[in-house]
Design a protein around this motif. Structure first.
Motif, PDB file in Angstrom:
ATOM      1  N   PRO A  65      88.649 102.177  54.643  1.00 39.74           N
ATOM      2  CA  PRO A  65      88.448 101.512  55.942  1.00 39.74           C
ATOM      3  C   PRO A  65      86.987 101.219  56.260  1.00 39.74           C
ATOM      4  O   PRO A  65      86.689 100.237  56.955  1.00 39.74           O
ATOM      5  CB  PRO A  65      89.035 102.519  56.939  1.00 39.74           C
ATOM      6  N   ALA A  66      86.071 102.027  55.736  1.00 40.04           N
ATOM      7  CA  ALA A  66      84.656 101.814  56.046  1.00 40.04           C
ATOM      8  C   ALA A  66      84.115 100.540  55.403  1.00 40.04           C
ATOM      9  O   ALA A  66      83.145  99.950  55.895  1.00 40.04           O
ATOM     10  CB  ALA A  66      83.837 103.024  55.579  1.00 40.04           C
ATOM     11  N   GLY A  67      84.727 100.102  54.320  1.00 42.60           N
ATOM     12  CA  GLY A  67      84.229  98.907  53.627  1.00 42.60           C
ATOM     13  C   GLY A  67      85.167  97.730  53.678  1.00 42.60           C
ATOM     14  O   GLY A  67      84.924  96.718  53.015  1.00 42.60           O
ATOM     15  N   VAL A  68      86.229  97.831  54.467  1.00 41.89           N
ATOM     16  CA  VAL A  68      87.253  96.788  54.442  1.00 41.89           C
ATOM     17  C   VAL A  68      86.738  95.454  54.967  1.00 41.89           C
ATOM     18  O   VAL A  68      87.107  94.386  54.455  1.00 41.89           O
ATOM     19  CB  VAL A  68      88.508  97.244  55.213  1.00 41.89           C
ATOM     20  N   ASP A  69      85.879  95.468  55.975  1.00 41.56           N
ATOM     21  CA  ASP A  69      85.388  94.199  56.534  1.00 41.56           C
ATOM     22  C   ASP A  69      84.577  93.410  55.508  1.00 41.56           C
ATOM     23  O   ASP A  69      84.719  92.187  55.395  1.00 41.56           O
ATOM     24  CB  ASP A  69      84.543  94.459  57.787  1.00 41.56           C
ATOM     25  N   ALA A  70      83.721  94.114  54.767  1.00 44.40           N
ATOM     26  CA  ALA A  70      82.915  93.435  53.748  1.00 44.40           C
ATOM     27  C   ALA A  70      83.803  92.853  52.652  1.00 44.40           C
ATOM     28  O   ALA A  70      83.559  91.733  52.158  1.00 44.40           O
ATOM     29  CB  ALA A  70      81.905  94.413  53.149  1.00 44.40           C
TER      30      ALA A  70
END
Length: 232
Positions: A71-76
């Motif tokens: 979840p911490a890198g999902v936007d990227a």
């Protein structure tokens, strides 16, 4: 046309039984040419890595322990993927894990209509042959000597080359000029050796050659071009 080639590494074979995504590698193609833009990330699966899976990709619990959660890198990741078609080898496997992770963090899964499966393409082109990434790289002469273990970005790079071949190839040996041709991905360049200028050679017949020709024609018996076309 923009396309994304991607590959994943996981803790096992089935996300529905608790297996997780631990690595993803993506390569951007525009008009079937790598642009040099990539996305690569490791994820902490929050579960032990089975020995069988670690033997395949070499990603240990210790290595993954300080990596970000998905979840911490999902936007990227989603920003890089955009709305482009996604190409993978045995794509249902990779889509299954990717969409499972997206669902776990409350995101909408990626539509299967965006999926392009190179295994399916290879089965159509080469029925009855082996369709593993290794086997197809061998068939198409793609160098994989540096592939000791599976790795998402490395496998995506190999798959990008394979996908280009499966869709017609780049004819990378074809050069139409003497200037250096550089591919847009910066990984391949073709240079032709500079050639010195040579003046055109003389091509007019000499006086002696004209005399020999005239003598030869004079000795011909009823040459066809002098035939008046009389009826038989």
């Amino acid at each position: 046309m923009r396309e994304i080639i991607f590959d994943t590494e996981t803790t096992g074979f089935d996300p529905q039984t608790g297996d997780r995504l631990v690595e993803i590698g993506c390569i951007e193609l525009v008009n079937r040419v790598p642009t040099g833009q990539t996305f690569h990330a490791y994820y902490n699966p929050q579960r032990p890595m089975p020995a069988a899976a670690e033997a395949v990709h070499g990603l240990s619990d210790i290595f993954l322990s300080d990596k970000q959660l998905f979840p911490a890198g999902v936007d990227a990741l989603l920003e890089f993927l955009g709305d482009s078609p996604l190409v993978a080898h045995n794509a249902k496997f990779d889509f299954g894990f990717l969409n499972h992770e997206l669902t776990l963090c409350g995101r909408t899964g990626i539509s299967m209509t965006r999926m392009i499966d190179t295994v399916a393409m290879a089965r159509t082109l080469h029925p009855g042959a082996k369709h593993s990434l290794d086997a197809l790289c061998t068939r198409y002469g793609i160098d994989r000597s540096h592939r000791i273990k599976h790795g998402a970005l490395l496998d995506a790079e190999l798959l990008a080359q394979l996908y280009i071949e499966l869709t017609g190839g780049r004819q990378i040996g074809l050069v139409l000029g003497i200037e250096t041709e550089r591919k847009a991905n910066g990984l391949c360049s073709i240079a032709t050796q500079a050639r010195s200028h040579r003046p055109a050679r003389a091509h007019s017949a000499s006086s002696a050659e004209l005399e020999r020709h005239a003598s030869f024609v004079a000795a011909l018996d009823k040459p066809l071009w002098l035939d008046s076309g009389s009826s038989a």
